[in-house]
Enzyme design. Structure first.
Site: not given
Length: 299
Positions: A52, A202, A205-206, A209
């Site tokens: 990173y 996710a 998304l959950l 988003k």
């Protein structure tokens, strides 16, 4: 905050782990505020990697956690070697590289030991026995306390479970990526190896988003999962809690590592952790969301 034993080790990891990869995208002041709030909430598991930001993430974590080093679990990863020209990285699981890379991670983290050193990937074609030798040597030398792998490949996970003393597998797992349920959860539980879950929300998304293609689900399929979750919401919990507790219910899970960019995101997850989601709702969610299978790296 609850804590779970990591594998057969004496590490007790907070069920919410802090994924540090995104911290350098914030200012130093914002990163410090996030770390301090997480610590105040009982988070003790912090995950980074030498990959990173070309090691700068380890340096940042080392500085921020130095005052509380004896109270936290620092997990980092090895195996992706940056090219000298900085153009990218190459996979290197060789013993000689691991033994040299750990010295640089220790220096950047400003610590004498790493609590959990993880192989950052891996394929079945790797010299796995040689890689294990490196980790075992580092344990004997006291430079790392324990080791694990970060992989979604079933064939690699099975090999390490059979041949090594790994304490954990970092694996992607969520309502939208239920591939570990096919085989991996049971396998690792049998070997007393813990899961450290990533991607639990996710990519948002959950939570909030807009739907898009994700892990074999089309955007339309993701939208359907979002609608299913909305239909299961009741008073007392929200979508974050639904997604989080779906993963936390696994008996083999030690920690769900989440990358926090803002205090709002952190508070949302901390609040969701305290919410109670009925077991029958989580079961219903699992039945209504289609589960995908691993298509590669099975054998």
């Amino acid at each position: 905050m609850k804590y779970h034993q990591l594998g057969k080790s004496d590490i007790e990891a907070s069920v919410i782990g802090f994924g540090c990869m995104s911290l350098l995208k914030s200012s130093r002041q914002e990163a410090e505020a996030l770390i301090h709030r997480a610590l105040d909430a009982g988070v003790n598991y912090f995950d980074t990697a030498d990959l990173y930001d070309k090691g700068e993430n380890e340096q940042l974590i080392g500085r921020l956690l130095k005052p509380v080093r004896d109270k936290v679990i620092i997990a980092t990863k090895v195996g992706n070697q940056w090219r000298e020209d900085g153009s990218g990285w190459d996979w290197n699981p060789r013993k000689s590289y691991i033994l040299s890379a750990v010295e640089k991670s220790l220096s950047r983290l400003n610590t004498d030991y790493i609590d959990l050193y993880q192989l950052h990937g891996g394929t079945i074609e790797d010299p796995i026995e040689e890689t294990i030798e490196a980790f075992e040597q580092l344990v004997q030398e006291g430079k790392i306390r324990y080791y694990g792998i970060s992989s979604i490949r079933p064939n690699v996970i099975r090999k390490y479970a059979a041949l090594s003393n790994i304490q954990s597998v970092m694996i992607q797992y969520s309502v939208l990526d239920r591939r570990p349920e096919e085989e991996m959860l049971q396998l690792l539980e049998q070997h007393h190896i813990s899961i450290v879950a990533r991607g639990v929300l996710a990519q948002g998304l959950l939570v909030d988003k807009p739907a898009k293609d994700y892990q074999g689900h089309t955007a339309a399929g993701v939208a359907q999962v979002q609608q299913t979750m909305n239909s299961l919401l009741q008073e007392g919990y929200n979508k974050t809690a639904l997604a989080l507790h779906y993963v936390l219910r696994s008996a083999v899970l030690a920690s769900a590592v989440i990358g926090f960019r803002t205090l709002h995101q952190l508070e949302d997850v901390l609040g969701a952790l305290e919410m109670v989601v009925p077991a029958e709702i989580l079961e219903k969610l699992g039945h209504q969301v289609p589960a995908k299978r691993y298509t590669d790296h099975r054998l």
